[in-house]
Design a protein around this motif. Structure first.
Motif, PDB file in Angstrom:
ATOM      1  N   PRO A  22       0.831  -1.151  -0.023  1.00  0.00           N
ATOM      2  CA  PRO A  22       0.026   0.025   0.098  1.00  0.00           C
ATOM      3  C   PRO A  22       0.902   1.365  -0.173  1.00  0.00           C
ATOM      4  N   GLY A  23       0.284   2.160  -0.888  1.00  0.00           N
ATOM      5  CA  GLY A  23       1.012   3.650  -0.685  1.00  0.00           C
ATOM      6  C   GLY A  23       0.281   4.482  -1.487  1.00  0.00           C
ATOM      7  N   PRO A  24       0.965   5.688  -1.786  1.00  0.00           N
ATOM      8  CA  PRO A  24       0.180   6.578  -2.615  1.00  0.00           C
ATOM      9  C   PRO A  24      -0.431   6.197  -3.938  1.00  0.00           C
ATOM     10  N   ASN A  25       0.704   5.515  -4.587  1.00  0.00           N
ATOM     11  CA  ASN A  25       0.206   4.939  -6.089  1.00  0.00           C
ATOM     12  C   ASN A  25      -1.108   4.268  -6.050  1.00  0.00           C
ATOM     13  N   ALA A  80       7.743  18.931  -2.618  1.00  0.00           N
ATOM     14  CA  ALA A  80       6.717  19.478  -3.578  1.00  0.00           C
ATOM     15  C   ALA A  80       5.760  18.188  -3.754  1.00  0.00           C
ATOM     16  N   GLY A  81       6.471  16.929  -3.729  1.00  0.00           N
ATOM     17  CA  GLY A  81       5.733  15.815  -3.982  1.00  0.00           C
ATOM     18  C   GLY A  81       4.624  15.638  -2.880  1.00  0.00           C
ATOM     19  N   GLY A  82       5.163  16.001  -1.738  1.00  0.00           N
ATOM     20  CA  GLY A  82       4.147  16.120  -0.312  1.00  0.00           C
ATOM     21  C   GLY A  82       2.936  17.076  -0.761  1.00  0.00           C
ATOM     22  N   CYS A  83       3.224  18.163  -1.137  1.00  0.00           N
ATOM     23  CA  CYS A  83       2.245  19.305  -1.378  1.00  0.00           C
ATOM     24  C   CYS A  83       1.196  18.637  -2.387  1.00  0.00           C
ATOM     25  N   TYR A  84       1.721  17.950  -3.351  1.00  0.00           N
ATOM     26  CA  TYR A  84       0.900  17.681  -4.515  1.00  0.00           C
ATOM     27  C   TYR A  84      -0.154  16.462  -3.788  1.00  0.00           C
ATOM     28  N   LEU A  85       0.527  15.656  -3.105  1.00  0.00           N
ATOM     29  CA  LEU A  85      -0.213  14.696  -2.625  1.00  0.00           C
ATOM     30  C   LEU A  85      -1.436  15.213  -1.518  1.00  0.00           C
ATOM     31  N   ILE A  86      -0.966  16.252  -0.749  1.00  0.00           N
ATOM     32  CA  ILE A  86      -2.042  16.966  -0.054  1.00  0.00           C
ATOM     33  C   ILE A  86      -3.059  17.517  -0.886  1.00  0.00           C
ATOM     34  N   TYR A  87      -2.724  18.194  -1.990  1.00  0.00           N
ATOM     35  CA  TYR A  87      -3.561  18.756  -2.941  1.00  0.00           C
ATOM     36  C   TYR A  87      -4.516  17.710  -3.434  1.00  0.00           C
ATOM     37  N   THR A 118      -0.959  13.056 -14.063  1.00  0.00           N
ATOM     38  CA  THR A 118      -0.913  12.683 -12.541  1.00  0.00           C
ATOM     39  C   THR A 118      -0.098  11.627 -11.979  1.00  0.00           C
ATOM     40  N   GLY A 119      -0.097  10.435 -12.666  1.00  0.00           N
ATOM     41  CA  GLY A 119       0.913   9.486 -12.452  1.00  0.00           C
ATOM     42  C   GLY A 119       2.421   9.790 -12.317  1.00  0.00           C
ATOM     43  N   ILE A 120       2.849  10.330 -13.574  1.00  0.00           N
ATOM     44  CA  ILE A 120       4.071  10.877 -13.614  1.00  0.00           C
ATOM     45  C   ILE A 120       4.286  11.658 -12.467  1.00  0.00           C
ATOM     46  N   ILE A 121       3.714  12.753 -12.187  1.00  0.00           N
ATOM     47  CA  ILE A 121       3.844  13.681 -11.068  1.00  0.00           C
ATOM     48  C   ILE A 121       4.039  13.172  -9.801  1.00  0.00           C
ATOM     49  N   VAL A 122       3.055  12.081  -9.423  1.00  0.00           N
ATOM     50  CA  VAL A 122       2.909  11.440  -8.181  1.00  0.00           C
ATOM     51  C   VAL A 122       4.501  10.702  -8.009  1.00  0.00           C
ATOM     52  N   ASN A 123       4.730  10.027  -9.097  1.00  0.00           N
ATOM     53  CA  ASN A 123       6.089   9.243  -8.784  1.00  0.00           C
ATOM     54  C   ASN A 123       7.403   9.816  -8.743  1.00  0.00           C
ATOM     55  N   LEU A 124       7.307  10.802  -9.871  1.00  0.00           N
ATOM     56  CA  LEU A 124       8.670  11.547 -10.023  1.00  0.00           C
ATOM     57  C   LEU A 124       8.753  12.413  -8.868  1.00  0.00           C
ATOM     58  N   ALA A 197      -3.459  12.568   1.579  1.00  0.00           N
ATOM     59  CA  ALA A 197      -2.803  13.687   2.508  1.00  0.00           C
ATOM     60  C   ALA A 197      -1.928  13.278   3.413  1.00  0.00           C
ATOM     61  N   VAL A 198      -2.140  12.072   4.082  1.00  0.00           N
ATOM     62  CA  VAL A 198      -1.312  11.479   4.987  1.00  0.00           C
ATOM     63  C   VAL A 198       0.139  11.161   4.450  1.00  0.00           C
ATOM     64  N   PHE A 199      -0.028  10.653   3.519  1.00  0.00           N
ATOM     65  CA  PHE A 199       1.339  10.239   2.612  1.00  0.00           C
ATOM     66  C   PHE A 199       2.014  11.598   2.630  1.00  0.00           C
ATOM     67  N   GLY A 200       1.251  12.568   2.132  1.00  0.00           N
ATOM     68  CA  GLY A 200       1.860  13.993   1.603  1.00  0.00           C
ATOM     69  C   GLY A 200       2.674  14.583   2.882  1.00  0.00           C
ATOM     70  N   ILE A 201       1.595  14.592   3.859  1.00  0.00           N
ATOM     71  CA  ILE A 201       2.258  15.146   5.225  1.00  0.00           C
ATOM     72  C   ILE A 201       3.839  14.313   5.722  1.00  0.00           C
ATOM     73  N   ARG A 202       3.793  12.919   5.431  1.00  0.00           N
ATOM     74  CA  ARG A 202       4.803  12.218   6.026  1.00  0.00           C
ATOM     75  C   ARG A 202       6.118  12.516   4.940  1.00  0.00           C
ATOM     76  N   LEU A 203       5.826  12.768   3.742  1.00  0.00           N
ATOM     77  CA  LEU A 203       6.980  12.987   3.067  1.00  0.00           C
ATOM     78  C   LEU A 203       7.449  14.595   3.155  1.00  0.00           C
ATOM     79  N   ILE A 204       6.626  15.570   3.709  1.00  0.00           N
ATOM     80  CA  ILE A 204       6.805  16.813   4.014  1.00  0.00           C
ATOM     81  C   ILE A 204       7.528  16.867   5.337  1.00  0.00           C
ATOM     82  N   SER A 205       7.206  15.927   6.225  1.00  0.00           N
ATOM     83  CA  SER A 205       7.742  16.207   7.671  1.00  0.00           C
ATOM     84  C   SER A 205       9.440  15.467   7.677  1.00  0.00           C
ATOM     85  N   GLU A 206       9.166  14.631   6.918  1.00  0.00           N
ATOM     86  CA  GLU A 206      10.995  14.152   6.744  1.00  0.00           C
ATOM     87  C   GLU A 206      11.832  15.127   6.466  1.00  0.00           C
ATOM     88  N   LYS A 207      11.631  16.105   5.836  1.00  0.00           N
ATOM     89  CA  LYS A 207      12.482  16.927   5.317  1.00  0.00           C
ATOM     90  C   LYS A 207      12.508  18.178   6.220  1.00  0.00           C
TER      91      LYS A 207
END
Length: 208
Positions: A22-25, A80-87, A118-124, A197-207
């Motif tokens: 399980p993951g954002p994808n 940026a990826g975290g922000c996009y997932l939150i969006y 959308t798929g390209i942006i989420v993974n890149l 959104a949770v996946f996005g917050i996790r990405l941001i919080s790590e940085k």
């Protein structure tokens, strides 16, 4: 020859386990498939696969090491990826109030090209994918493997992405799944939106 076949089988076996986790994808494809946007889900699947293959090429050619050393760039991409997932999560929540029956959705909701982007942006926008490939190839792929082995790994990885998410699309596009969405579409959108959104917050919080 047999040793390189073993390398390919082992590497793709671990890859398959990672793809199925399980993951954002998975959340993205599930939301599109359940909402009836089958073409968008197929486009997103191809976008995810192309982006993952791009990172795999960088890793297998050694270019990802140079990229990972530019710390500020990796951090910027991850935030940026975290922000996009939150969006995407917020969009799912807001859209849940206006969930329509599956047969009444417009073409814009079900655009293959929009889904692909959308798929390209989420993974890149998730540089952790590079970390995954670095770890995977370091453990399973010996130095000096042949070009055909590298091509087999890249092709196999791409096909695994497409086959797995294609299976998810097929399963979540069945009449029973569509019936469930028609009854509980708002809550499904909110649950998946929260997950994104949770996946996005996790990405941001790590940085931060």
């Amino acid at each position: 020859m047999s040793s390189e076949i073993a390398v390919i089988a082992t590497t793709l076996g671990f890859y398959a386990l990672a793809v199925a986790s399980p993951g954002p994808n998975f959340a993205l494809i599930s939301r599109l498939a359940l909402s009836g946007a089958r073409r968008a889900a197929i486009g997103a699947t191809l976008g995810l696969a192309f982006a993952a293959t791009f990172y795999a090429i960088l890793t297998i050619t050694g270019l990802s090491i140079a990229l990972s050393r530019v710390g500020w760039l990796a951090s910027l991409v991850q935030i940026a990826g975290g922000c996009y997932l939150i969006y995407l999560g917020a969009k799912a929540w807001l859209g849940a109030k206006h969930t329509l029956p599956l047969g009444t959705r417009g073409a814009s909701h079900n655009s293959a090209s929009k889904g692909a982007w959308t798929g390209i942006i989420v993974n890149l926008s998730n540089p952790k994918v590079i970390t995954f490939f670095l770890s995977l190839y370091a453990v399973t792929v010996p130095i000096g493997v042949s070009l055909w082995t590298k091509l087999a790994l890249l092709t196999g990885g791409f096909l695994l992405e497409v086959l797995w998410y294609g299976l998810v699309i097929v399963l979540l596009s069945t009449p029973p799944a569509r019936a469930i969405y028609d009854r509980a579409g708002q809550w499904i959108e909110r649950v998946v939106g929260t997950a994104l959104a949770v996946f996005g917050i996790r990405l941001i919080s790590e940085k931060l």
